[in-house]
Design a protein around this motif. Structure first.
Motif, PDB file in Angstrom:
ATOM      1  N   THR A 182     -13.577  19.112   3.003  1.00  0.00           N
ATOM      2  CA  THR A 182     -13.520  20.495   2.833  1.00  0.00           C
ATOM      3  C   THR A 182     -12.227  20.964   3.769  1.00  0.00           C
ATOM      4  O   THR A 182     -11.559  21.751   3.236  1.00  0.00           O
ATOM      5  CB  THR A 182     -14.689  21.334   3.367  1.00  0.00           C
ATOM      6  OG1 THR A 182     -15.982  20.933   2.714  1.00  0.00           O
ATOM      7  CG2 THR A 182     -14.468  22.950   3.353  1.00  0.00           C
ATOM      8  N   GLU A 183     -12.086  20.430   4.880  1.00  0.00           N
ATOM      9  CA  GLU A 183     -10.921  20.758   5.873  1.00  0.00           C
ATOM     10  C   GLU A 183      -9.584  20.179   5.080  1.00  0.00           C
ATOM     11  O   GLU A 183      -8.478  20.887   5.206  1.00  0.00           O
ATOM     12  CB  GLU A 183     -10.921  20.494   7.146  1.00  0.00           C
ATOM     13  CG  GLU A 183      -9.846  20.929   7.968  1.00  0.00           C
ATOM     14  CD  GLU A 183     -10.046  20.242   9.471  1.00  0.00           C
ATOM     15  OE1 GLU A 183      -8.904  20.156  10.163  1.00  0.00           O
ATOM     16  OE2 GLU A 183     -11.186  20.012   9.863  1.00  0.00           O
ATOM     17  N   GLU A 190     -17.555  17.902   5.795  1.00  0.00           N
ATOM     18  CA  GLU A 190     -16.519  18.724   6.744  1.00  0.00           C
ATOM     19  C   GLU A 190     -15.172  18.230   6.585  1.00  0.00           C
ATOM     20  O   GLU A 190     -14.261  19.142   6.345  1.00  0.00           O
ATOM     21  CB  GLU A 190     -17.068  18.516   8.003  1.00  0.00           C
ATOM     22  CG  GLU A 190     -16.323  19.566   9.016  1.00  0.00           C
ATOM     23  CD  GLU A 190     -16.645  19.252  10.441  1.00  0.00           C
ATOM     24  OE1 GLU A 190     -15.823  18.937  11.419  1.00  0.00           O
ATOM     25  OE2 GLU A 190     -17.771  19.572  10.594  1.00  0.00           O
ATOM     26  N   PRO A 210     -22.588  14.205   6.721  1.00  0.00           N
ATOM     27  CA  PRO A 210     -22.040  15.551   6.886  1.00  0.00           C
ATOM     28  C   PRO A 210     -20.658  15.594   7.557  1.00  0.00           C
ATOM     29  O   PRO A 210     -20.145  16.666   7.329  1.00  0.00           O
ATOM     30  CB  PRO A 210     -23.319  15.862   8.194  1.00  0.00           C
ATOM     31  CG  PRO A 210     -24.394  15.053   7.843  1.00  0.00           C
ATOM     32  CD  PRO A 210     -23.617  13.857   7.475  1.00  0.00           C
ATOM     33  N   VAL A 211     -20.140  14.569   8.171  1.00  0.00           N
ATOM     34  CA  VAL A 211     -18.998  14.713   8.847  1.00  0.00           C
ATOM     35  C   VAL A 211     -18.160  14.476   7.756  1.00  0.00           C
ATOM     36  O   VAL A 211     -16.860  15.302   7.426  1.00  0.00           O
ATOM     37  CB  VAL A 211     -18.772  13.479   9.847  1.00  0.00           C
ATOM     38  CG1 VAL A 211     -17.223  13.330  10.131  1.00  0.00           C
ATOM     39  CG2 VAL A 211     -19.634  13.384  11.072  1.00  0.00           C
ATOM     40  N   ARG A 225     -11.689  12.175  11.808  1.00  0.00           N
ATOM     41  CA  ARG A 225     -12.958  12.237  12.455  1.00  0.00           C
ATOM     42  C   ARG A 225     -13.258  11.007  13.316  1.00  0.00           C
ATOM     43  O   ARG A 225     -13.292  10.000  12.704  1.00  0.00           O
ATOM     44  CB  ARG A 225     -14.038  12.850  11.853  1.00  0.00           C
ATOM     45  CG  ARG A 225     -13.705  14.343  11.155  1.00  0.00           C
ATOM     46  CD  ARG A 225     -13.856  15.259  12.142  1.00  0.00           C
ATOM     47  NE  ARG A 225     -13.739  16.640  11.644  1.00  0.00           N
ATOM     48  CZ  ARG A 225     -12.623  17.236  11.542  1.00  0.00           C
ATOM     49  NH1 ARG A 225     -11.478  16.654  11.769  1.00  0.00           N
ATOM     50  NH2 ARG A 225     -12.482  18.537  10.898  1.00  0.00           N
TER      51      ARG A 225
END
Length: 93
Positions: free
Chosen positions: A87-88, A84, A80-81, A60
């Motif tokens: 999780t991915e 995410e 927050p990044v 990211r």
């Protein structure tokens, strides 16, 4: 495949090849701040026998550093990044 887990690095970097030592490979977040970069990214990868030599799963970019970044501010922007991306990476890897 042996399960060595996951590695997380601040910065959009490939895992280390093992050919560098800490003096030659500064922490990506600190290097970005020192260089005056406007933003930073993060990388999640699988670990293998070489630890940081496994495949990249998720990267990211675009986490704003700003002019007066502090550790607390950076983590509030990365959190927050990071959630995410982790999780991915579990879905991918």
């Amino acid at each position: 495949m042996n399960d060595y887990g996951y590695g997380l690095h601040s910065g959009r970097t490939a895992p280390c090849t093992g050919s560098c030592d800490a003096a030659d490979c500064p922490a990506p977040a600190l290097a970005a701040i020192r260089a005056g970069d406007p933003s930073i990214g993060l990388t999640v990868h699988r670990m293998d026998e070489g630890l940081d030599t496994g495949p990249v799963l998720v990267q990211r970019d675009g986490i704003v550093l700003g002019e007066w970044v502090t550790p607390a501010l950076l983590w509030s922007r990365m959190g927050p990044v990071l959630a995410e991306a982790l999780t991915e990476s579990l879905d991918v890897g």
